[in-house]
Design a protein around this motif. Sequence first.
Motif, PDB file in Angstrom:
ATOM      1  N   GLU A 170       0.857  -1.182   0.000  1.00 22.17           N
ATOM      2  CA  GLU A 170       0.000   0.000   0.000  1.00 22.17           C
ATOM      3  C   GLU A 170       0.894   1.234   0.000  1.00 22.17           C
ATOM      4  O   GLU A 170       1.736   1.401   0.888  1.00 22.17           O
ATOM      5  N   ILE A 171       0.737   2.079  -1.006  1.00 31.91           N
ATOM      6  CA  ILE A 171       1.508   3.315  -1.112  1.00 31.91           C
ATOM      7  C   ILE A 171       0.873   4.365  -0.210  1.00 31.91           C
ATOM      8  O   ILE A 171      -0.341   4.570  -0.219  1.00 31.91           O
ATOM      9  N   PRO A 173      -0.481   7.723   0.980  1.00 30.32           N
ATOM     10  CA  PRO A 173      -0.965   8.913   0.268  1.00 30.32           C
ATOM     11  C   PRO A 173      -0.115  10.148   0.559  1.00 30.32           C
ATOM     12  O   PRO A 173       0.502  10.264   1.627  1.00 30.32           O
ATOM     13  N   ASN A 174      -0.083  11.049  -0.396  1.00 27.38           N
ATOM     14  CA  ASN A 174       0.581  12.351  -0.266  1.00 27.38           C
ATOM     15  C   ASN A 174       2.097  12.261  -0.119  1.00 27.38           C
ATOM     16  O   ASN A 174       2.728  13.212   0.335  1.00 27.38           O
ATOM     17  N   THR A 175       2.681  11.132  -0.499  1.00 30.82           N
ATOM     18  CA  THR A 175       4.139  11.007  -0.542  1.00 30.82           C
ATOM     19  C   THR A 175       4.599  11.196  -1.986  1.00 30.82           C
ATOM     20  O   THR A 175       3.799  11.218  -2.918  1.00 30.82           O
ATOM     21  N   ALA A 178       3.586   8.286  -4.020  1.00 26.30           N
ATOM     22  CA  ALA A 178       2.172   8.347  -4.415  1.00 26.30           C
ATOM     23  C   ALA A 178       1.978   9.270  -5.609  1.00 26.30           C
ATOM     24  O   ALA A 178       1.155   8.993  -6.494  1.00 26.30           O
ATOM     25  N   ARG A 179       2.720  10.348  -5.660  1.00 26.37           N
ATOM     26  CA  ARG A 179       2.607  11.260  -6.806  1.00 26.37           C
ATOM     27  C   ARG A 179       3.191  10.644  -8.069  1.00 26.37           C
ATOM     28  O   ARG A 179       2.751  10.962  -9.183  1.00 26.37           O
ATOM     29  N   TYR A 181       2.865   7.506  -8.741  1.00 26.92           N
ATOM     30  CA  TYR A 181       1.887   6.475  -9.139  1.00 26.92           C
ATOM     31  C   TYR A 181       0.484   6.928  -8.732  1.00 26.92           C
ATOM     32  O   TYR A 181      -0.115   6.362  -7.822  1.00 26.92           O
ATOM     33  N   GLU A 183      -3.371   7.405  -8.199  1.00 29.33           N
ATOM     34  CA  GLU A 183      -4.536   6.503  -8.215  1.00 29.33           C
ATOM     35  C   GLU A 183      -4.125   5.038  -8.236  1.00 29.33           C
ATOM     36  O   GLU A 183      -4.837   4.189  -8.785  1.00 29.33           O
ATOM     37  N   GLY A 185      -3.154   3.057  -5.216  1.00 31.82           N
ATOM     38  CA  GLY A 185      -2.918   2.910  -3.788  1.00 31.82           C
ATOM     39  C   GLY A 185      -2.391   1.556  -3.388  1.00 31.82           C
ATOM     40  O   GLY A 185      -1.548   1.439  -2.494  1.00 31.82           O
ATOM     41  N   GLU A 207       7.138   5.318   2.701  1.00 33.97           N
ATOM     42  CA  GLU A 207       6.288   5.652   1.561  1.00 33.97           C
ATOM     43  C   GLU A 207       5.409   4.494   1.107  1.00 33.97           C
ATOM     44  O   GLU A 207       4.502   4.696   0.294  1.00 33.97           O
ATOM     45  N   ALA A 208       5.683   3.287   1.598  1.00 34.57           N
ATOM     46  CA  ALA A 208       4.846   2.140   1.259  1.00 34.57           C
ATOM     47  C   ALA A 208       5.010   1.069   2.330  1.00 34.57           C
ATOM     48  O   ALA A 208       6.086   0.937   2.927  1.00 34.57           O
TER      49      ALA A 208
END
Length: 292
Positions: A170-171, A173-175, A178-179, A181, A183, A185, A207-208
């Motif tokens: 799970e990535i 969010p807001n890292t 995440a930017r 990749y 959408e 998650g 970050e994950a």
Amino acid sequence: MTSPRSDQRLKIGLSACFSHADPYRPLFTNKTLQYVEQTIAHWIMSAGAMVVMVPCPTGETALGDVTLSHYAEWLDGVVMHGGADVWPGSYGEEPLKDAWLGDRIRDLYDLAVVEAFEQVGKPIFGVCRGLQLINVAFGGTLYQDIETQHPGAQQHRDPITYDQHFHDIEIVPNTRLARMYPEMGQVKVNSIHHQGIKQIAPGFDIEAWSYPDGVPEAIRRHPTQGHGYIAATQWHPEFRAHDGSILDARPILDDFLLACERAKVQPLPGHSPFQIRDRASRLLRRALLRQR
């Protein structure tokens, strides 16, 4: 389209793997081998960068005055290779089993590589063992064995399927990851390790996480003023699934190489991760001299 000249291409260091002197090895009998696994070299080269193995400059056959600092000054960044377990003593623990002793000499070498590149402000990216080593270098700790030390752990390594063993992550969010990749998650990655991060190093973000058992799978140093780029993944982005079903690793490589390009134009001031400059290099030299 004209290909860039060699002097226009990024020069990326790749830390060495070690095969220590073995009197029973039929080739290079009783000689220490330093090498790279070709997939990771080819992965870096796929974006047009040139790859240079960074050999350990000290040891029983050492001659001349070349140091890791010379490599760090010349190269544009470094990738810390996967490989052997990290010795628990590197993060202040006793090995719980002989099988988890790891490779203390390679730890000292890897720590010295991180030290050299960090001191000149060059970007660093870690893969698998590389993530674990970076975490230890900056003050974090590891699980010596995830399955026996982390409650509810899933299998993170299968010696039979090896690079075709996968699990989800799970990535966060807001890292930055995440930017890279959007959408996406929850995604699938390979998993080829039995050690992992227990306590994250100060100054780093996770970050994950592995899903569903929650082991850190990607880290990045806080983008604070005056610090260079350091990021790492627990999975091997250079390895691919036979069916093409895992996360595309090109954005991760592009992100690292972009940081290397930026550091060439605007280098950041260097810092020692160990408070005392060249401390890891001196410890490495001392350890190898004792082996003679």
